[in-house]
Design a protein around this motif. Structure first.
Motif, PDB file in Angstrom:
ATOM      1  N   MET A  86      -0.397  -6.274  -6.889  1.00 45.81           N
ATOM      2  CA  MET A  86       0.614  -5.250  -6.968  1.00 45.81           C
ATOM      3  C   MET A  86       1.376  -5.088  -5.455  1.00 45.81           C
ATOM      4  SD  MET A  86      -0.626  -1.882  -9.030  1.00 45.81           S
ATOM      5  CE  MET A  86      -2.264  -2.007  -8.531  1.00 45.81           C
ATOM      6  N   ASP A  87       0.607  -5.471  -4.388  1.00 46.77           N
ATOM      7  CA  ASP A  87       1.116  -5.513  -3.038  1.00 46.77           C
ATOM      8  C   ASP A  87       2.118  -6.827  -2.785  1.00 46.77           C
ATOM      9  OD1 ASP A  87       1.520  -4.740  -0.295  1.00 46.77           O
ATOM     10  OD2 ASP A  87       0.487  -6.444  -0.006  1.00 46.77           O
ATOM     11  N   LEU A 112       7.300  -2.141 -11.481  1.00 45.83           N
ATOM     12  CA  LEU A 112       5.863  -2.536 -11.536  1.00 45.83           C
ATOM     13  C   LEU A 112       5.057  -1.373 -12.133  1.00 45.83           C
ATOM     14  CD1 LEU A 112       5.418  -3.936  -8.014  1.00 45.83           C
ATOM     15  CD2 LEU A 112       6.059  -5.157 -10.175  1.00 45.83           C
ATOM     16  N   HIS A 113       3.798  -1.751 -12.713  1.00 43.71           N
ATOM     17  CA  HIS A 113       3.098  -0.778 -13.150  1.00 43.71           C
ATOM     18  C   HIS A 113       1.448  -0.947 -13.025  1.00 43.71           C
ATOM     19  CE1 HIS A 113       6.775  -0.238 -15.734  1.00 43.71           C
ATOM     20  NE2 HIS A 113       6.134   1.012 -15.791  1.00 43.71           N
ATOM     21  N   GLY A 114       0.918   0.018 -12.799  1.00 43.36           N
ATOM     22  CA  GLY A 114      -0.510  -0.093 -12.357  1.00 43.36           C
ATOM     23  C   GLY A 114      -1.486  -0.501 -13.392  1.00 43.36           C
ATOM     24  N   GLY A 115      -1.067  -0.365 -14.527  1.00 41.32           N
ATOM     25  CA  GLY A 115      -1.841  -1.042 -15.523  1.00 41.32           C
ATOM     26  C   GLY A 115      -1.376  -1.032 -16.928  1.00 41.32           C
ATOM     27  N   LEU A 116      -2.092  -1.328 -18.054  1.00 46.46           N
ATOM     28  CA  LEU A 116      -1.417  -1.176 -19.482  1.00 46.46           C
ATOM     29  C   LEU A 116      -1.202   0.099 -19.994  1.00 46.46           C
ATOM     30  CD1 LEU A 116      -0.858  -3.317 -21.784  1.00 46.46           C
ATOM     31  CD2 LEU A 116      -2.979  -2.806 -22.571  1.00 46.46           C
ATOM     32  N   LEU A 156      10.054  10.237  -1.537  1.00 49.28           N
ATOM     33  CA  LEU A 156       9.156  11.450  -1.451  1.00 49.28           C
ATOM     34  C   LEU A 156       7.858  11.022  -1.620  1.00 49.28           C
ATOM     35  CD1 LEU A 156      11.002  13.831  -3.869  1.00 49.28           C
ATOM     36  CD2 LEU A 156      11.126  14.070  -1.454  1.00 49.28           C
ATOM     37  N   SER A 157       7.436   9.660  -2.548  1.00 47.03           N
ATOM     38  CA  SER A 157       6.153   9.291  -2.517  1.00 47.03           C
ATOM     39  C   SER A 157       5.692   8.655  -1.119  1.00 47.03           C
ATOM     40  CB  SER A 157       6.113   8.216  -3.588  1.00 47.03           C
ATOM     41  OG  SER A 157       4.831   7.531  -3.775  1.00 47.03           O
ATOM     42  N   SER A 158       6.505   7.897  -0.565  1.00 41.41           N
ATOM     43  CA  SER A 158       6.090   7.422   0.790  1.00 41.41           C
ATOM     44  C   SER A 158       5.958   8.351   1.873  1.00 41.41           C
ATOM     45  CB  SER A 158       7.136   6.371   1.187  1.00 41.41           C
ATOM     46  OG  SER A 158       8.531   6.981   1.647  1.00 41.41           O
ATOM     47  N   LEU A 159       6.455   9.558   1.891  1.00 42.73           N
ATOM     48  CA  LEU A 159       6.506  10.621   2.581  1.00 42.73           C
ATOM     49  C   LEU A 159       5.142  11.379   2.433  1.00 42.73           C
ATOM     50  CD1 LEU A 159      10.142  11.935   3.214  1.00 42.73           C
ATOM     51  CD2 LEU A 159       8.951  10.429   4.457  1.00 42.73           C
ATOM     52  N   PHE A 160       4.731  11.734   1.323  1.00 37.30           N
ATOM     53  CA  PHE A 160       3.601  12.565   1.100  1.00 37.30           C
ATOM     54  C   PHE A 160       2.581  11.742   0.503  1.00 37.30           C
ATOM     55  CE2 PHE A 160       7.492  15.377   0.232  1.00 37.30           C
ATOM     56  CZ  PHE A 160       7.256  16.563   1.215  1.00 37.30           C
ATOM     57  N   MET A 161       2.580  10.684   0.205  1.00 39.01           N
ATOM     58  CA  MET A 161       1.531   9.844  -0.008  1.00 39.01           C
ATOM     59  C   MET A 161       1.436   8.421   0.714  1.00 39.01           C
ATOM     60  SD  MET A 161       1.053  10.255  -4.171  1.00 39.01           S
ATOM     61  CE  MET A 161       2.280   9.525  -4.481  1.00 39.01           C
ATOM     62  N   GLN A 162       1.402   8.643   2.089  1.00 36.10           N
ATOM     63  CA  GLN A 162       1.162   7.505   3.022  1.00 36.10           C
ATOM     64  C   GLN A 162       0.255   6.563   2.812  1.00 36.10           C
ATOM     65  OE1 GLN A 162       1.979   9.231   6.985  1.00 36.10           O
ATOM     66  NE2 GLN A 162       3.894  10.373   6.333  1.00 36.10           N
ATOM     67  N   HIS A 163      -0.893   6.954   2.487  1.00 32.46           N
ATOM     68  CA  HIS A 163      -2.036   6.041   2.384  1.00 32.46           C
ATOM     69  C   HIS A 163      -1.968   5.379   1.005  1.00 32.46           C
ATOM     70  CE1 HIS A 163      -2.809   6.836   6.431  1.00 32.46           C
ATOM     71  NE2 HIS A 163      -2.652   8.233   6.309  1.00 32.46           N
ATOM     72  N   THR A 164      -1.306   5.688   0.206  1.00 27.61           N
ATOM     73  CA  THR A 164      -1.506   5.381  -1.206  1.00 27.61           C
ATOM     74  C   THR A 164      -0.481   4.056  -1.746  1.00 27.61           C
ATOM     75  OG1 THR A 164      -2.119   7.572  -1.745  1.00 27.61           O
ATOM     76  CG2 THR A 164      -1.485   6.093  -3.759  1.00 27.61           C
ATOM     77  N   THR A 165      -1.125   3.137  -2.512  1.00 31.14           N
ATOM     78  CA  THR A 165      -0.106   2.218  -3.198  1.00 31.14           C
ATOM     79  C   THR A 165       0.690   2.916  -4.285  1.00 31.14           C
ATOM     80  OG1 THR A 165      -1.127   0.408  -2.183  1.00 31.14           O
ATOM     81  CG2 THR A 165       0.259  -0.103  -3.937  1.00 31.14           C
TER      82      THR A 165
END
Length: 211
Positions: A86-87, A112-116, A156-165
């Motif tokens: 995914m990265d 992109l999607h994390g799974g089915l 918003l996702s990158s600001l509040f979930m900085q350690h998450t893909t």
């Protein structure tokens, strides 16, 4: 006295004729859905779990699918590829956007999607919410809302979930939900009882899918 003409009506006046408007056939969101499915299949092809899985987190799920089999459930419970794949395909990561100057990930992560399971939920949301929007407002407005909402959701996702893909189009879908709510509240007096029920039905279905 004027003569009667069935083509023109009484006293020679031309009768007005009305042509039925052709129904709008949505094409933008079905194309986005198809693109999401194709990209997920290609991502699973490059994932190739039987070859790349080290076995430390279990066996590949649905090994009979060959290189399209999913990562072990302990690693990805959504039946999808590894985080490394995914990265490589452009998942959103705060460190790579800020330090690596890879701002393009705000756009690529939408496809992109994390799974089915994740893909299935988003596709159903597009069917119940997005296509109705495109039929009502046209592809230009829906396309602008989709891209801007997805981009804003990525920020918003990158600001509040900085350690998450982060992957997926949830931000874009919530933007479409916001547009639907705004349109409904603005014009609620002209809606019939059945239209209100239909609107609430679509909204409920979406929140059940993302819950």
């Amino acid at each position: 006295m004027g003569s009667w003409d069935p083509e023109k009506g009484s006293k020679g006046k031309k009768k007005k004729t009305y042509e039925c408007e052709k129904p709008w056939i949505p094409w933008l969101l079905p194309t986005i859905v198809l693109a999401n499915i194709i990209i997920f299949v290609l991502m699973m092809y490059t994932n190739n779990c039987p070859k790349n899985n080290k076995g430390s987190k279990g066996k590949c799920v649905a090994r009979y699918l060959g290189r399209f089999s999913f990562q072990p459930s302990k690693e990805n419970p959504l039946f999808g590829p590894s985080s490394n794949i995914m990265d490589k395909w452009g998942a959103l990561q705060w460190s790579k956007v800020v330090h690596g100057k890879q701002g393009w990930r705000f756009i690529t992560c939408l496809w992109l999607h994390g799974g089915l399971i994740h893909l299935f939920a988003n596709v159903l949301s597009f069917v119940f919410i997005g296509i109705r929007h495109e039929q009502q407002f046209g592809y230009v407005r829906v396309g602008v809302i989709y891209l801007l909402s997805g981009f804003g959701g990525g920020i918003l996702s990158s600001l509040f979930m900085q350690h998450t893909t982060t992957v997926g189009a949830s931000g874009a879908l919530f933007g479409l939900i916001g547009a639907m709510c705004s349109e409904f509240l603005t014009n609620w007096t002209i809606y019939t009882y059945k239209a209100c029920l239909s609107w609430l039905y679509h909204l409920t279905i979406y929140f059940l899918l993302v819950a």
